[in-house]
Write an enzyme that holds these catalytic residues in place. Structure first.
Site, mmCIF file in Angstrom:
data_model
loop_
_atom_site.group_PDB
_atom_site.id
_atom_site.type_symbol
_atom_site.label_atom_id
_atom_site.label_comp_id
_atom_site.label_asym_id
_atom_site.label_seq_id
_atom_site.Cartn_x
_atom_site.Cartn_y
_atom_site.Cartn_z
ATOM 1 C CB VAL A 150 0.631 -6.168 5.508
ATOM 2 C CG1 VAL A 150 0.539 -4.842 6.244
ATOM 3 C CG2 VAL A 150 -0.068 -7.276 6.291
ATOM 4 C CB CYS A 151 -0.276 -1.810 1.768
ATOM 5 S SG CYS A 151 0.397 -0.384 0.865
#
Length: 270
Positions: free
Chosen positions: A144-145
């Site tokens: 997840v960025c």
């Protein structure tokens, strides 16, 4: 005199079209058809974009994507997954040998994110650059960025504000990024596979301490158009350029639609 760049506001489109426009801009700039260009855009539906080389098998819950009517697309750039929803997204294309583009990927981020820094300041948000240690980057690696800020991404109170990704191809640098007004943590973590619901909730709770969006910081409700205005002037100041509005021709839209259909519409890959 400031250099003149192109400016394109394509509004809200589906995920495949958005990624096809960015790739088309890269191709056109490589061929000398368009000048260095800043583009702003939004998403007509919630969309999960994943990095060019990111594995999605046993990581993304595609049944959850269907439940949320969420688009899926694989970016031309690298990095982790980003949920695009209530946000302003930007992209920049500029030749690698442009006088102010460093050869270092990290330093190029530093130059190009000046526009984002100034845009936040236009909203009264005193953001700063992230300078994570090597150990923090390794420890923080995630699918997840927004769980980990990279070098020169924007933070406030140690919480990440925006995510960026970059690719260099045909002597052109393409950088694009997400500037959220809100982050839907429930949807975001429902789109990933976890060994247990307890682990999902633990990650969701932890994420709240690592990321924040504009509306929460300011206690105001911003719109796409309001962010366009703030970040347009932010990039103008931060990059010291003058923007000239661009309009895509019918032939260019046809090229975009063909690219979206042939490359980006069906992209569920391992």
């Amino acid at each position: 005199m400031p250099e003149e760049w192109g400016f394109l506001n394509t509004g809200h489109n589906n995920a495949a079209t958005n990624m096809a426009i960015d790739e088309a801009l890269l191709n056109w700039h490589s061929r000398g058809v368009i000048p260095p260009t800043l583009r702003f855009y939004g998403w007509s539906a919630p969309s999960l974009s994943v990095g060019r080389l990111q594995r999605v098998d046993k990581r993304i819950d595609f049944s959850a994507l269907e439940r949320y009517n969420c688009d899926f697309v694989r970016r031309l750039t690298g990095g982790s997954a980003v949920l695009h929803d209530d946000e302003l997204t930007y992209s920049i294309v500029v030749t690698e040998d442009h006088p102010f583009i460093p050869t270092s990927v990290r330093e190029a981020y530093h130059i190009l994110t000046r526009g984002i820094l100034e845009g936040y300041r236009n909203l009264g948000i005193q953001a700063d650059y992230a300078y994570p240690s090597r150990e923090e980057i390794i420890k923080g690696r995630s699918s997840v960025c927004f769980e980990q800020a990279a070098y020169y991404e924007l933070i406030i109170d140690d919480k990440k504000l925006s995510g960026n990704a970059q690719v260099r191809k045909d002597n052109v640098l393409l950088q694009h990024g997400s500037i959220p007004m809100n982050i839907n943590e429930k949807m975001l973590f429902d789109l990933f596979l976890f060994p247990s619901e307890r682990m999902r909730e633990k990650k969701r709770t932890s994420f709240y301490e690592k990321a924040i969006a504009i509306n929460e910081i300011t206690n105001q409700k911003y719109t796409y158009d309001m962010l366009v205005d703030a970040f347009y002037h932010g990039f103008q100041t931060g990059l010291d350029v003058k923007f000239k509005p661009m309009t895509l021709t019918d032939a260019q839209w046809n090229e975009i639609n063909q690219l979206a259909k042939s490359k980006y519409v069906t992209q569920i890959m391992n």
